[in-house]
Design an enzyme around this catalytic site. Structure first.
Site, short mmCIF file in Angstrom:
data_model
loop_
_atom_site.label_atom_id
_atom_site.label_comp_id
_atom_site.label_asym_id
_atom_site.label_seq_id
_atom_site.Cartn_x
_atom_site.Cartn_y
_atom_site.Cartn_z
NE ARG A 189 -3.72 0.54 2.19
CZ ARG A 189 -4.30 1.17 3.21
NH1 ARG A 189 -4.25 0.63 4.43
NH2 ARG A 189 -4.90 2.32 3.04
CB CYS A 248 -1.27 4.44 9.37
SG CYS A 248 -2.61 5.01 10.44
#
Length: 290
Positions: A189, A248
């Site tokens: 990701r 994040c």
């Protein structure tokens, strides 16, 4: 002899928590188990069985506030409630600013770290995460209880000075290149190979990748402090923790890296709560891949 009245910080072993509870040392246990793919699963597992006396905090209801900003701006997938709103949630559970708190989950601290960080954000000092969570409690012979706790009467939670800093998207963008930005998402990701949750793939320019799961051993417990220090050293590159910002996808697992650094004796870093989900929602903000 172990001093059971002294709460180990920021992590507590299951054996130490059992000893503490058996001795009757004041302790509030909070279960934050959750599943991003099934938001009802964590509370369901809590109701089926939890540490004796544990309260439950839900990521979406209690540890986030999904209302948009006053100007309508998207604040990310798990925006923080106000400090006052979270303090009121704690008060309803009978939790005061001096209550020793142990937070746990069933996901290696993924969600317990968020609650730990939020409590410190309120100024709460006596808060620890159960290392290994519910699985470690069970592995050590601990029992679960399905009884629902009755909140005790408590005065309104008195906010203290925040023990951990934050910064917003504008402040972070202005500081790019001057801070060490650490992204807790999985490597694929971070690189932008896949993006299952947010509309844009990639990462904030200049960010470094430290997947939060790398903080854990094969049993789902945090690595030893010296191992964590060694792992974060190349990311810090000699900079003090105060020059480090964590993010994040939505401000949840970044707290795991903050907890790991605290356990390693590297406390003092900041959180960007909106994280990638807020950042990438504005097409004017830069994006990096690879």
């Amino acid at each position: 002899m172990t001093d059971v009245l002294a709460l180990p910080l920021p992590l507590i072993e299951a054996a130490a928590l059992r000893e503490r509870l058996a001795a009757g040392a004041p302790t509030v246990v909070i279960d934050t188990s959750f599943d991003l793919a099934d938001p009802a699963a964590g509370e369901r597992s809590y109701r089926e069985g939890h540490l004796p006396g544990a309260h439950y905090l839900h990521l979406d209801r209690d540890l986030a506030d999904h209302a948009p900003a006053a100007d309508g701006r998207f604040r990310g997938r798990h925006p923080l409630p106000t400090r006052e709103a979270f303090a009121a949630t704690l008060s309803r559970l009978g939790i005061g600013a001096a209550s020793p708190i142990v937070v746990c989950d069933r996901q290696g601290g993924m969600f317990a770290a968020r609650a730990w960080w939020m409590l410190r954000w309120l100024g709460h000092r006596e808060v620890a995460v159960l290392d290994g969570g519910v699985p470690a409690w069970l592995a050590g012979g601990g029992a679960l209880d399905a009884a629902m706790p009755t909140p005790s009467a408590a005065a309104p939670y008195v906010l203290g000075a925040a023990l951990t800093p934050t910064l917003d998207a504008a402040a972070l963008q202005a500081a790019l290149g001057r801070v060490r930005l650490i992204d807790a998402r999985a490597a694929e990701r971070f690189r932008g190979d896949v993006e299952p949750l947010d509309p844009v793939a990639g990462h904030i320019p200049g960010a470094l990748n430290r997947p939060f799961k790398d903080n854990l051993d094969a049993q789902g417990r945090f690595l030893a402090p010296e191992a964590l220090r060694a792992a974060f050293a190349p990311l810090l590159a000699g900079r003090p923790p105060a020059e480090v910002v964590h993010q994040c996808g939505s401000g949840v697992t970044a707290c795991h890296n903050l907890l790991a650094m605290e356990a390693a004796g590297l406390g003092g870093s900041a959180l960007y709560p909106g994280s990638w989900s807020e950042w990438c929602a504005d097409p004017a903000r830069p994006v990096a891949r690879g």
